[in-house]
Structure formats: structure tokens, C-alpha cells
Design a protein around this motif. Structure first.
Motif: not given
Length: 325
Positions: A96-113
């Protein structure tokens, strides 16, 4: 007042600093004096351009463990001391965490906390979170940040070893006001954690919350205290009163009061990433003005217990104000 603004801005642009008494005078500008506020914002914008450039930094967070926090922070929906109806759950599954991280990365976020509720994280939960960061570092290209409350030097070192580059730990309020918002741990406890992070050579993201009943003096003191820590990523939250907490009846700050405070943070800490964080919806249609008044970073997507802006909308707004993403 405009002469003071011009004098202070010019001094900062020449490598000097704003004095405490000057900052206190400027933050007390009448919020309805649009001409003077415009000058204050323009000064902050010029300082941002010189010392921080035109690049905007976008970060996103995931509430990885929610509720049942032992602390009595009077603003917090996740405290066991208040009945707020917040969702409660243990550490999320890695997928679940990886799914969210990938989504945020694709949308253009630089950092994930990853953020966990509670005073601290320890034992099996800490071991699990270390493994999660190790896997995220392998499976994404995001810069990894962490927010797990009070931690030791040894824990900070372990987080750095598995790819965490920045740790988020707000002081929340200035030293003089801290006991009015939390009694289960101290301001000094928070500073000790920051010292542990510095010793582990982790970058630090440290800000606070405005609108909790503090005055302008307390806000300026908080800014100078954060400056003294050498912090370069500063998230400024605006209180979003949560039903069931002691601050549920606080009247939200006006947009101009929020913008004025953020501009003064830029005067005090010229070279930081000054970050929109939780509660910025209080700015309503004036969110873009912050990017003309010293702000150059944002927490995007959904937040801990509230809904934020869509990332695509934030990116469009930021680019329209002349920033590079």
C-alpha cells in the motif's frame, strides 16, 4: 512603515539580517493596509529570488500509522486525550505504501515522507519502518523523508543508512508558548531530537503551527528559534480547528495574517525552502499570493487528517507564478 520595509529588505539583500524588534514591528502591520502589505510581500519575494532562486520543492506525506497517540498536543486529531473520530490503524502494508509512493512520484512530487502517530517509534515498529524505507529506496526514485516523533541518535543513523535524507520534526511553537499546547513532553525534548538528527548528519525539516492562540510576538520568536537551528526546510502550518480538541473553537486566521507571517519568515530566514503545509486552505483564493510573498515550497496531495489540493492544480499555480518545478 514602507521606508522600514525597504531599508530592511535592502539590508538583507546586501547580506545583512533583520533585527528582532524590526520583525515585531513589521508583523504588526494592519492586515487591511494593502499598500504596505504589498511592499512587505514584494520585499519577501525579492529576498526569495536572490537567496533561493526560482525552483519550487514539492513534498508529499503518507499517514502510515494513525491515532492512539499518547501525547496531549491540543491541536491534534490523533491524540487519545480527545474524541475526534479519527481513523485508527497500525503500520500499513508495504504494498500500500509503495502504491502511494509510485502515484506521488508519477504526479511530480520530489519528496515522500512516512508519518506515524505517537510520541516515538520503537521496537518492532521501528524495525519495520527501517525495512520499508530500505525497500522504497530501492523501488522508487523519490527523496525519502521521515516523521516519527522523538528519536535517538542511533535511530537517526539507521534511518540515514537505509536512504532517508531528511527528518521532519516541528517545534510547533516558540519555547515560551510550547507548554500551552502540550504538557506530555517538552520543547527541550523536541530540540534534543533535532540535535540527534544533526549529529547523524540528516537534513532537518522543522516548522510550526500558527493560529493556536499565540500572538505575533510568539510567531516571530518561533521564526528566530528555527533560524538558530540552521533549518533550511520550514513547513508553516495554519491551525485547522478539529472538533473534539481543545482548540476546536479557535477562529481561523485571516488570509492576510497568514501571508504576513509567512513573508516575515522569509525576511528572517532568507535562504530556506519556506513550505506551505497543513491548513493553507484558510487562504482560500489567495494561495497563489504566498508564492509572491516568500513561499517557494509546498506539501501537496492529501495531508495527515485533512484533504489538500490536487497536485496537478498546485503545479499549475506554481508554474503560473514563475517557478520551475
Amino acid at each position: 512603515m514602507k521606508n522600514l520595509i525597504l531599508e530592511v529588505a535592502e539590508r538583507i539583500l546586501s547580506g545583512g539580517n533583520i533585527k528582532m524588534e524590526e520583525a515585531l514591528e513589521l508583523i504588526n502591520i494592519d492586515e487591511n493596509n494593502t499598500e504596505v502589505l504589498k511592499a512587505l510581500f514584494e520585499g519577501a519575494n525579492s529576498i526569495r529570488k536572490k537567496f533561493a532562486g526560482n525552483k519550487a520543492d514539492l513534498c508529499t506525506i503518507l499517514n502510515t500509522k494513525s491515532g492512539k497517540c499518547s501525547e496531549d498536543c491540543k491541536f491534534c486529531a490523533q491524540s487519545i486525550h480527545y474524541k475526534t473520530g479519527v481513523d485508527e490503524y497500525e503500520l500499513l502494508d508495504y504494498n500500500k505504501i509503495l502504491e502511494r509512493a509510485k502515484e506521488m512520484e508519477q504526479e511530480g512530487a520530489h519528496r515522500f515522507s512516512l508519518v506515524t502517530s505517537g510520541k516515538r517509534i520503537s521496537g518492532k515498529d521501528f524495525n519495520k519502518i527501517v525495512d520499508i524505507y530500505k525497500r522504497l529506496n530501492r523501488d522508487t526514485n523519490l527523496k525519502l523523508c521521515a516523521s516519527h516523533g522523538i528519536i535517538s541518535y542511533e535511530q537517526a543513523v539507521k534511518l540515514k543508512e537505509v536512504g532517508v535524507s531528511m527528518y521532519h520534526h516541528n517545534i510547533e511553537a516558540c519555547k515560551d508558548y510550547y507548554s500551552k499546547i502540550c504538557t506530555t513532553h517538552t520543547y527541550e525534548d523536541r530540540i534534543k531530537t533535532i540535535e540527534n538528527l544533526l549529529n547523524a548528519e540528516l537534513e532537518i525539516c522543522c516548522g510550526g503551527i500558527i493560529g493556536m492562540g499565540e500572538g505575533n510576538t510568539e510567531r516571530i520568536k518561533m521564526a528566530f528559534e528555527i533560524k538558530s537551528l540552521g533549518v533550511k526546510s520550514i513547513p508553516l502550518n495554519v491551525l485547522n480547528p478539529v472538533e473534539g480538541t481543545p482548540l476546536e473553537n479557535r477562529i481561523p486566521l485571516s488570509p492576510n495574517e497568514i501571508l504576513k507571517t509567512m513573508a516575515l519568515f522569509r525576511y528572517i530566514i532568507p535562504d530556506c525552502y519556506l513550505r506551505y503545509a497543513g491548513g493553507r486552505m484558510a487562504l482560500k483564493e489567495k494561495q497563489n499570493i504566498g508564492f509572491k510573498a516568500g513561499v517557494n515550497a509546498a506539501l501537496v496531495g492529501n495531508y495527515l487528517t485533512t484533504i489538500g489540493n490536487k497536485i496537478v492544480d498546485d503545479k499549475r499555480m506554481i508554474i503560473c507564478e514563475g517557478f520551475e518545478i
